[in-house]
Design an enzyme around this catalytic site. Structure first.
Site, PDB file in Angstrom:
ATOM      1  N   LEU A 185     -23.936  -7.959  -4.666  1.00 57.54           N
ATOM      2  CA  LEU A 185     -23.947  -7.139  -3.465  1.00 57.54           C
ATOM      3  C   LEU A 185     -24.057  -8.069  -2.271  1.00 57.54           C
ATOM      4  O   LEU A 185     -24.749  -9.088  -2.331  1.00 57.54           O
ATOM      5  CB  LEU A 185     -25.140  -6.169  -3.449  1.00 57.54           C
ATOM      6  CG  LEU A 185     -25.169  -5.022  -4.463  1.00 57.54           C
ATOM      7  CD1 LEU A 185     -26.469  -4.230  -4.316  1.00 57.54           C
ATOM      8  CD2 LEU A 185     -23.965  -4.108  -4.291  1.00 57.54           C
ATOM      9  N   ASP A 186     -23.379  -7.732  -1.183  1.00 57.11           N
ATOM     10  CA  ASP A 186     -23.524  -8.507   0.041  1.00 57.11           C
ATOM     11  C   ASP A 186     -24.979  -8.510   0.497  1.00 57.11           C
ATOM     12  O   ASP A 186     -25.737  -7.574   0.213  1.00 57.11           O
ATOM     13  CB  ASP A 186     -22.670  -7.915   1.165  1.00 57.11           C
ATOM     14  CG  ASP A 186     -21.183  -8.050   0.906  1.00 57.11           C
ATOM     15  OD1 ASP A 186     -20.806  -8.886   0.065  1.00 57.11           O
ATOM     16  OD2 ASP A 186     -20.409  -7.321   1.555  1.00 57.11           O
ATOM     17  N   ARG A 187     -25.342  -9.528   1.216  1.00 57.70           N
ATOM     18  CA  ARG A 187     -26.701  -9.647   1.729  1.00 57.70           C
ATOM     19  C   ARG A 187     -27.131  -8.387   2.500  1.00 57.70           C
ATOM     20  O   ARG A 187     -28.244  -7.896   2.334  1.00 57.70           O
ATOM     21  CB  ARG A 187     -26.796 -10.864   2.649  1.00 57.70           C
ATOM     22  CG  ARG A 187     -28.141 -11.011   3.348  1.00 57.70           C
ATOM     23  CD  ARG A 187     -28.164 -12.255   4.200  1.00 57.70           C
ATOM     24  NE  ARG A 187     -29.454 -12.441   4.842  1.00 57.70           N
ATOM     25  CZ  ARG A 187     -29.845 -13.573   5.425  1.00 57.70           C
ATOM     26  NH1 ARG A 187     -29.026 -14.608   5.455  1.00 57.70           N
ATOM     27  NH2 ARG A 187     -31.028 -13.674   5.981  1.00 57.70           N
TER      28      ARG A 187
END
Length: 248
Positions: free
Chosen positions: A70-72
């Site tokens: 997942l993106d930050r």
């Protein structure tokens, strides 16, 4: 589970909280990753020292194998395995697109009720080759707020359910930008004017949440379905949709 033990020298402000566990068994787990926490160390880390992977190794007290990313800035369901065989089996399920992944996103404007974006994307920095990328979107709710935008006295926003059929770099964010329905809070691909409007309302995060994950267990074939609750800031954003919102 309790949070991992920390060195005495760490001030309270730096204490690391345990991640919420949504599902766990002997082979795998699904946790609710908070927005702002990087999943693992990478070229994009830029000096960061706090990663979900490290927290989870301490939290579970054993090795973990991340099955997806997942993106930050994205919160929600993060799938991991506790052994290589389970990780490999889950990875094959992901590649075959048999895993159901639902995201909630809030964007500017009112897109169509149901639409598909089929628009190739590159792999991010250093990966210029474009590959097929497909995302299905469903509009869940709309609102019009008394926030000036360009030459208009109000601004329109929508809650979307996004179902990515592929897993390209920042796919949902970039597909919404392609349609000019920029995701709120996205500082890389979003619209700065609308991001500032939401910050003035006390909402400082990117509004993308991996809400649901459903898949077949690699060991016994059971269907696993996990739903991640949103955090306080995302809930504050959903409240702006008033009576038009479904039962969140």
């Amino acid at each position: 589970m309790s949070a991992p033990s920390l060195p005495d020298c760490l001030p309270p402000s730096q204490e690391l909280e345990a991640l919420d566990i949504l599902y766990v068994d002997e082979q795998l787990a699904v946790v609710n990753k908070p927005a702002g926490l990087m999943v693992h160390d990478s070229a994009l880390a830029r000096g960061e020292t706090d990663f979900a992977a490290d927290r989870l190794r301490e939290q579970f007290g054993k090795p973990i194998f991340l099955v997806h990313r997942l993106d930050r800035a994205t919160s929600g369901c993060l799938l991991l395995a506790f052994d290589r065989d389970s990780a490999s089996a889950l990875g094959k399920v992901l590649m075959s697109r048999e895993v159901e992944k639902d995201y909630w996103a809030i964007c500017r404007g009112w897109p169509e009720e149901c639409f598909i974006v089929d628009y190739p994307l590159d792999g991010g920095p250093g990966k210029p080759l474009k590959k097929p990328a497909v995302t299905r979107f469903t509009r869940l709710a709309t609102t019009e707020l008394e926030l000036p935008s360009a030459n208009f006295p109000t601004s329109r926003y929508a809650v979307l359910r996004a179902e990515p059929e592929t897993g390209r770099f920042r796919q949902i964010r970039r597909h919404l930008k392609h349609l000019s329905h920029h995701m709120i809070g996205d500082t890389s691909h979003g619209d700065g004017r609308h991001n500032r409007q939401f910050r003035m309302l006390g909402i400082h995060r990117m509004l993308l949440h991996a809400r649901r994950l459903a898949f077949v267990h690699p060991l016994d074939g059971r269907r696993i379905e996990v739903v991640a609750p949103v955090d306080a800031e995302f809930a504050k954003a959903l409240a702006l949709f008033g009576d038009s919102q479904p039962d969140w």
